[in-house]
Design a protein around this motif. Structure first.
Motif, PDB file in Angstrom:
ATOM      1  N   ASP A 462       0.717  -1.248   0.058  1.00 55.15           N
ATOM      2  CA  ASP A 462      -0.060  -0.211   0.096  1.00 55.15           C
ATOM      3  C   ASP A 462       0.785   1.086   0.021  1.00 55.15           C
ATOM      4  OD1 ASP A 462       0.940   0.333   2.527  1.00 55.15           O
ATOM      5  OD2 ASP A 462      -1.028  -0.401   3.529  1.00 55.15           O
ATOM      6  N   GLY A 463       2.101   0.789   0.211  1.00 53.60           N
ATOM      7  CA  GLY A 463       2.905   2.360   0.249  1.00 53.60           C
ATOM      8  C   GLY A 463       3.628   2.694   1.443  1.00 53.60           C
ATOM      9  N   ILE A 464       4.548   3.559   1.555  1.00 55.34           N
ATOM     10  CA  ILE A 464       5.081   4.191   2.704  1.00 55.34           C
ATOM     11  C   ILE A 464       4.334   5.195   3.296  1.00 55.34           C
ATOM     12  CG2 ILE A 464       7.058   4.858   3.870  1.00 55.34           C
ATOM     13  CD1 ILE A 464       7.739   2.057   2.735  1.00 55.34           C
ATOM     14  N   HIS A 465       3.887   5.105   4.418  1.00 49.90           N
ATOM     15  CA  HIS A 465       2.868   6.051   5.227  1.00 49.90           C
ATOM     16  C   HIS A 465       3.786   6.630   6.383  1.00 49.90           C
ATOM     17  CE1 HIS A 465       1.817   2.961   7.868  1.00 49.90           C
ATOM     18  NE2 HIS A 465       1.462   2.283   7.001  1.00 49.90           N
ATOM     19  N   GLU A 466       3.188   7.762   6.926  1.00 51.43           N
ATOM     20  CA  GLU A 466       3.800   8.663   8.034  1.00 51.43           C
ATOM     21  C   GLU A 466       4.061   7.603   9.195  1.00 51.43           C
ATOM     22  OE1 GLU A 466      -0.405   9.443   8.257  1.00 51.43           O
ATOM     23  OE2 GLU A 466       0.782   8.999   6.779  1.00 51.43           O
ATOM     24  N   ASP A 467       3.432   6.497   9.256  1.00 46.97           N
ATOM     25  CA  ASP A 467       3.241   5.763  10.544  1.00 46.97           C
ATOM     26  C   ASP A 467       4.149   4.408  10.539  1.00 46.97           C
ATOM     27  OD1 ASP A 467       1.520   7.501  12.024  1.00 46.97           O
ATOM     28  OD2 ASP A 467       0.053   6.560  10.656  1.00 46.97           O
ATOM     29  N   TYR A 468       5.262   4.474   9.267  1.00 39.43           N
ATOM     30  CA  TYR A 468       5.802   3.273   9.041  1.00 39.43           C
ATOM     31  C   TYR A 468       6.859   2.806  10.019  1.00 39.43           C
ATOM     32  CZ  TYR A 468       9.636   0.458   6.690  1.00 39.43           C
ATOM     33  OH  TYR A 468      10.330  -0.498   6.358  1.00 39.43           O
ATOM     34  N   HIS A 469       7.076   1.884  10.780  1.00 35.41           N
ATOM     35  CA  HIS A 469       7.894   1.533  12.067  1.00 35.41           C
ATOM     36  C   HIS A 469       7.724   2.555  13.065  1.00 35.41           C
ATOM     37  CE1 HIS A 469      10.732  -1.608   9.872  1.00 35.41           C
ATOM     38  NE2 HIS A 469       9.561  -1.918   9.685  1.00 35.41           N
ATOM     39  N   LEU A 470       6.694   3.113  13.318  1.00 35.16           N
ATOM     40  CA  LEU A 470       6.363   3.891  14.479  1.00 35.16           C
ATOM     41  C   LEU A 470       5.303   3.466  15.402  1.00 35.16           C
ATOM     42  CD1 LEU A 470       6.593   7.272  13.043  1.00 35.16           C
ATOM     43  CD2 LEU A 470       8.367   6.059  14.283  1.00 35.16           C
ATOM     44  N   PRO A 471       5.250   3.524  16.790  1.00 37.17           N
ATOM     45  CA  PRO A 471       4.395   3.086  17.451  1.00 37.17           C
ATOM     46  C   PRO A 471       2.729   3.472  17.111  1.00 37.17           C
ATOM     47  CG  PRO A 471       5.909   3.757  18.859  1.00 37.17           C
ATOM     48  CD  PRO A 471       6.242   4.316  17.359  1.00 37.17           C
ATOM     49  N   SER A 472       2.785   4.446  16.208  1.00 39.57           N
ATOM     50  CA  SER A 472       1.435   5.128  15.522  1.00 39.57           C
ATOM     51  C   SER A 472       0.866   4.428  14.766  1.00 39.57           C
ATOM     52  CB  SER A 472       1.762   6.553  15.270  1.00 39.57           C
ATOM     53  OG  SER A 472       2.657   6.507  14.481  1.00 39.57           O
ATOM     54  N   ASP A 473       1.563   3.118  14.352  1.00 41.54           N
ATOM     55  CA  ASP A 473       0.987   2.153  13.355  1.00 41.54           C
ATOM     56  C   ASP A 473      -0.096   1.394  13.881  1.00 41.54           C
ATOM     57  OD1 ASP A 473       0.220   0.657  11.197  1.00 41.54           O
ATOM     58  OD2 ASP A 473       2.388  -0.405  11.103  1.00 41.54           O
ATOM     59  N   GLU A 474      -1.273   1.966  14.094  1.00 43.04           N
ATOM     60  CA  GLU A 474      -2.367   1.281  15.195  1.00 43.04           C
ATOM     61  C   GLU A 474      -3.419   0.838  14.226  1.00 43.04           C
ATOM     62  OE1 GLU A 474      -2.099   0.984  18.226  1.00 43.04           O
ATOM     63  OE2 GLU A 474      -1.052   2.663  19.124  1.00 43.04           O
ATOM     64  N   VAL A 475      -4.210  -0.345  14.917  1.00 42.61           N
ATOM     65  CA  VAL A 475      -5.484  -0.929  14.226  1.00 42.61           C
ATOM     66  C   VAL A 475      -6.301   0.384  13.891  1.00 42.61           C
ATOM     67  CG1 VAL A 475      -7.432  -2.256  14.623  1.00 42.61           C
ATOM     68  CG2 VAL A 475      -5.110  -2.921  15.672  1.00 42.61           C
ATOM     69  N   GLU A 476      -6.489   1.322  14.618  1.00 41.99           N
ATOM     70  CA  GLU A 476      -7.432   2.384  14.476  1.00 41.99           C
ATOM     71  C   GLU A 476      -7.441   3.035  13.091  1.00 41.99           C
ATOM     72  OE1 GLU A 476      -5.802   1.951  17.214  1.00 41.99           O
ATOM     73  OE2 GLU A 476      -7.678   1.088  18.438  1.00 41.99           O
ATOM     74  N   LYS A 477      -6.002   3.053  12.580  1.00 42.96           N
ATOM     75  CA  LYS A 477      -5.676   3.653  11.112  1.00 42.96           C
ATOM     76  C   LYS A 477      -5.942   2.795  10.140  1.00 42.96           C
ATOM     77  CE  LYS A 477      -2.743   7.118  13.211  1.00 42.96           C
ATOM     78  NZ  LYS A 477      -1.380   7.759  13.382  1.00 42.96           N
ATOM     79  N   ILE A 478      -6.409   1.514   9.983  1.00 45.60           N
ATOM     80  CA  ILE A 478      -6.451   0.764   9.137  1.00 45.60           C
ATOM     81  C   ILE A 478      -7.876   0.856   8.396  1.00 45.60           C
ATOM     82  CG2 ILE A 478      -6.835  -1.954   8.421  1.00 45.60           C
ATOM     83  CD1 ILE A 478      -3.872  -1.152   9.153  1.00 45.60           C
ATOM     84  N   GLU A 479      -7.865   0.912   7.198  1.00 47.13           N
ATOM     85  CA  GLU A 479      -9.050   1.141   6.271  1.00 47.13           C
ATOM     86  C   GLU A 479      -9.496  -0.347   6.142  1.00 47.13           C
ATOM     87  OE1 GLU A 479      -9.070   4.070   3.152  1.00 47.13           O
ATOM     88  OE2 GLU A 479      -7.527   5.175   4.117  1.00 47.13           O
ATOM     89  N   PHE A 480     -10.409  -0.765   6.541  1.00 44.84           N
ATOM     90  CA  PHE A 480     -10.861  -2.338   6.581  1.00 44.84           C
ATOM     91  C   PHE A 480     -11.589  -2.530   5.241  1.00 44.84           C
ATOM     92  CE2 PHE A 480      -9.831  -1.962  11.166  1.00 44.84           C
ATOM     93  CZ  PHE A 480      -9.011  -3.334  11.197  1.00 44.84           C
ATOM     94  N   ASP A 481     -12.310  -1.611   4.545  1.00 43.95           N
ATOM     95  CA  ASP A 481     -12.902  -1.807   3.506  1.00 43.95           C
ATOM     96  C   ASP A 481     -11.811  -1.880   2.253  1.00 43.95           C
ATOM     97  OD1 ASP A 481     -12.303   0.906   3.622  1.00 43.95           O
ATOM     98  OD2 ASP A 481     -13.838   1.591   2.466  1.00 43.95           O
ATOM     99  N   LEU A 482     -10.888  -1.056   2.536  1.00 45.38           N
ATOM    100  CA  LEU A 482      -9.804  -1.177   1.478  1.00 45.38           C
ATOM    101  C   LEU A 482      -8.711  -2.526   1.641  1.00 45.38           C
ATOM    102  CD1 LEU A 482      -8.580   0.059  -0.982  1.00 45.38           C
ATOM    103  CD2 LEU A 482      -7.004   1.527   0.658  1.00 45.38           C
ATOM    104  N   LEU A 483      -8.636  -2.808   2.944  1.00 47.77           N
ATOM    105  CA  LEU A 483      -7.942  -4.047   3.182  1.00 47.77           C
ATOM    106  C   LEU A 483      -8.945  -5.459   2.619  1.00 47.77           C
ATOM    107  CD1 LEU A 483      -6.164  -6.061   4.651  1.00 47.77           C
ATOM    108  CD2 LEU A 483      -7.032  -5.616   6.712  1.00 47.77           C
ATOM    109  N   ALA A 484     -10.252  -5.549   2.796  1.00 42.95           N
ATOM    110  CA  ALA A 484     -10.776  -6.455   2.378  1.00 42.95           C
ATOM    111  C   ALA A 484     -10.722  -6.625   0.835  1.00 42.95           C
ATOM    112  CB  ALA A 484     -12.239  -6.268   2.757  1.00 42.95           C
ATOM    113  N   LYS A 485     -10.951  -5.565   0.248  1.00 40.82           N
ATOM    114  CA  LYS A 485     -10.968  -5.385  -1.326  1.00 40.82           C
ATOM    115  C   LYS A 485      -9.681  -5.926  -1.790  1.00 40.82           C
ATOM    116  CE  LYS A 485     -13.170  -3.135  -5.075  1.00 40.82           C
ATOM    117  NZ  LYS A 485     -13.730  -1.852  -5.492  1.00 40.82           N
ATOM    118  N   ARG A 486      -8.395  -5.648  -1.236  1.00 45.24           N
ATOM    119  CA  ARG A 486      -7.191  -6.234  -1.632  1.00 45.24           C
ATOM    120  C   ARG A 486      -6.971  -7.486  -1.346  1.00 45.24           C
ATOM    121  NH1 ARG A 486      -4.419  -0.836   1.256  1.00 45.24           N
ATOM    122  NH2 ARG A 486      -4.582   0.567  -0.701  1.00 45.24           N
TER     123      ARG A 486
END
Length: 509
Positions: A462-486
Motif C-alpha cells: 500500500d506504500g510508505i506512510h507516515e506511521d511506518y515503523h512507529l508506535p502510531s501504526d495502530e489498528v484504528e488507522k486501518i481502512e478495513f474496506d480497502l484491506l478487504a478488497k485487496r
C-alpha cells in the motif's frame, strides 16, 4: 437428389443447437463466476478487524522476532489454521522452527594508568572479536589520522589513537591503520564527558538492535575492532591534557616525538541464539495436488522502543498485521470452498513468516529448506502492508501497488490483470515495479527469496506512510474496506491459478 428445403431445415437445426450450446456455456461461466465471487465476498471487514485487533494489540508487544509477543502471535495463527482443518505440513506440525544468531556485547573494559573504564560508560567497543583475556598494548598517537600523520609512525602490532572532529571522516584513518596492521584502534571524537555519554547510549542501542543472521559463521569478522573513548580515557593513556593532544594533532612534526602510552583491554562479544518459527497451514488440492501455491505475509514486527516516553509499542497493524490477517482469511475461504466440494485443484500453502524485519530470514530459511519441492511451487503471492493509503493516494480510487507480476511470468501478469478486471477493479499502481526504483521494493519483502529461485511472484503493497515503523501504526488507522478488497483481489488471483488447467510457468529464459 435431396430437395434444397431439407438442407435449409437441417442448417436451421444445427444453428439452433449451436446457439443453445453457447448459451449454456455462457450461463455456466456466469454461474462459475458468481460462485467464485461468493467465496471472495466471505473475506469480510469484520473478520479482518477481529483478528487484527488481537494480532496488533499491545498485549503482543510489537511481535519482535524471538520474543514472547512473537510466540503469542505464532500460537494465535496456528490455532486459526488448525480450527479451519488445515494440515500441519512439517512432520504434522504447523511450525517450521529455525534459529537465528546475533552478536551482543559481552564484558569489555579498558585499563589505563590506575583507572578501569567500562563499556558504554567511558568507552564503547565496536567489533566482533573476543580477546580471550586481557591484552596489553602500547599506544601511539596518530593525530587526525591523515596519510602524512601515519608516515611519521610505525603502528604495526600497536594500538593507534585517532583524534577526529565532527567534520572529519574517521573511516579513512581507520582504513589506513588497518592496512598498516595496527592491533587496536582508539578513536577520540567527542569534546567532553557529557557528549560522550550521549554517544555511548546511541551505540548501545545500535548494537542491541544489530540484525541477526541465519548462519552463525556470518557473524564473524577478521577486521580490527576499535574503541571509541571519552576525553578522560585519552588523557589517562598519555598522561597529558586534552589541550596538549589537540596541539599535537594539528602539528605536522610533533607526532613522532609524542611519547607512547599503554593500555590493557578485554573485549568480549557473545552470540545469542534466537529461536523462532514460520507458521504453515496446508490445504491439499484435488487432481493437481502435487503443485503448490504459496501465499505469504510476515507476522513479526520490530517490538518495543527502548527509550522515550508514552506509547513505546510498535504494534505493526499495517506492517504486516494487515497482510497476516489477509492470509488467515484466504485460508478460511479456501477451506470453506473445499468442504463444499469446490476445490482447489492445486494445493495451497498458507505461510506467515518470521524474521522479515531482520532481513527476510524466515522466507530465506523456507526457500533453503522447503517443505514442498520448489520445482513444484507454482507461485508466491505475498502481502506486506495492505491496510492503509500512502500520501500519493489520499484521494484516489481504491488502489494497490503491484510489484513483480511481470518479472518472471507473462502469464501471471495476464492472470493478475484479468482477475482484477473481472472481480475487484482496483487501481493497479506499478510505480514500484521497476527493479531500479530508488525504493528497491522488489527486493525488500519475502517474495524476493522465491523470485531468486525463479518462482513467479506478486508483491501487494500500500506504500510508505507516515506511521511506518512507529508506535502510531495502530489498528484504528486501518481502512478495513480497502484491506478487504485487496485481500479479495489476491484471493481471485489465487483461485484462478489454483484451478486453471495449465500450470502457470515462468517465462523461458
Amino acid at each position: 437428389m435431396i430437395p434444397a428445403q431439407v438442407y435449409r431445415i437441417r442448417d436451421m437445426k444445427i444453428r439452433h443447437f449451436a446457439i443453445l450450446g453457447l448459451l449454456a456455456g455462457t450461463l455456466g461461466l456466469r454461474a462459475q463466476d458468481k460462485m467464485v465471487q461468493r467465496y471472495g465476498e466471505l473475506i469480510t471487514q469484520d473478520d479482518l478487524k477481529e483478528n487484527l485487533s488481537i494480532l496488533a494489540s499491545d498485549a503482543l508487544e510489537g511481535r519482535e522476532t524471538g520474543t514472547r509477543g512473537q510466540k503469542m502471535a505464532a500460537s494465535f495463527i496456528r490455532y486459526h489454521f488448525q480450527a479451519l482443518g488445515l494440515k500441519g505440513p512439517v512432520n504434522e506440525s504447523f511450525y517450521q522452527p529455525l534459529n537465528l544468531y546475533k552478536n551482543i556485547p559481552g564484558e569489555s573494559y579498558l585499563t589505563a594508568g590506575n583507572a578501569r573504564f567500562q563499556n558504554f560508560e567511558q568507552i564503547v567497543y565496536l567489533g566482533k572479536d573476543n580477546s580471550g583475556g586481557e591484552v596489553r598494548v602500547s599506544v601511539v598517537f596518530a593525530g587526525k589520522g591523515r596519510p602524512e600523520d601515519f608516515q611519521q609512525l610505525d603502528v604495526e602490532g600497536r594500538g593507534v589513537l585517532l583524534m577526529t572532529g565532527p567534520e572529519d571522516d574517521y573511516r579513512s584513518a581507520v582504513s589506513i591503520a588497518r592496512v598498516k596492521k595496527a592491533k587496536m584502534i582508539f578513536i577520540l571524537n567527542t569534546q567532553n564527558s557529557a557528549e560522550f555519554k550521549g554517544y555511548a547510549r546511541q551505540f548501545e542501542s545500535y548494537l542491541s538492535d544489530e540484525r541477526p543472521a541465519l548462519k552463525k559463521e556470518e557473524l564473524s569478522t577478521k577486521s580490527t575492532g576499535m574503541f571509541f573513548i571519552a576525553t578522560e580515557v585519552a588523557e589517562k593513556i598519555f598522561s597529558t591534557s586534552l589541550d596538549k593532544l589537540s596541539v599535537a594533532a594539528g602539528s605536522k612534526s610533533a607526532l613522532k616525538k609524542f611519547k607512547p602510552g599503554s593500555v590493557t583491554y578485554k573485549t568480549s562479544v557473545e552470540t545469542k541464539i534466537i529461536e523462532t518459527e514460520n507458521v504453515l497451514g496446508f490445504l491439499e488440492g484435488s487432481d493437481k495436488k502435487d503443485e503448490v501455491i504459496v501465499i505469504t505475509a510476515h507476522y513479526d514486527h520490530i517490538g518495543k522502543k527502548t527509550q522515550g516516553q508514552g506509547d513505546l509499542i510498535n504494534n505493526g497493524a499495517d506492517d504486516d498485521g494487515s497482510g497476516t490477517v489477509a492470509v488467515m482469511q484466504l485460508a478460511k475461504v479456501f477451506a470453506i470452498a473445499k468442504k463444499e466440494g469446490k476445490g482447489p485443484r492445486r494445493s495451497i500453502l498458507f505461510m506467515t513468516v518470521t524474521g522479515e524485519e531482520s532481513g527476510l530470514l524466515g522466507s530465506e530459511y523456507y526457500t533453503d529448506h522447503p517443505v514442498f519441492p520448489l520445482a513444484k511451487t507454482v507461485v508466491n503471492l505475498n502481502m506486506d502492508m495492505i491496510g492503509r493509503r500512502d500520501e500519493q493516494h489520499q484521494d484516489s480510487d481504491p488502489y494497490v501497488y503491484v510489484i513483480g507480476a511481470d518479472k518472471l511470468s507473462t502469464t501471471l501478469n495476464q492472470v493478475s490483470e484479468s482477475m482484477n478486471k473481472k472481480y475487484t477493479n482496483l487501481l493497479f499502481d506499478y510505480t514500484y515495479n521497476d527493479k531500479d526504483h530508488p525504493a528497491m521494493l522488489y527486493y525488500r519483502s519475502d517474495h524476493w527469496n522465491f523470485a531468486q529461485k525463479n518462482i513467479p511472484i506478486i508483491f501487494y503493497f500500500d506504500g510508505i506512510h507516515e506511521d511506518y515503523h512507529l508506535p502510531s501504526d495502530e489498528v484504528e488507522k486501518i481502512e478495513f474496506d480497502l484491506l478487504a478488497k485487496r485481500a479479495q483481489c489476491v484471493f481471485y488471483t489465487a483461485w484462478e491459478i489454483a484451478n486453471r488447467e495449465e500450470r502457470l510457468m515462468p517465462d523461458a529464459k
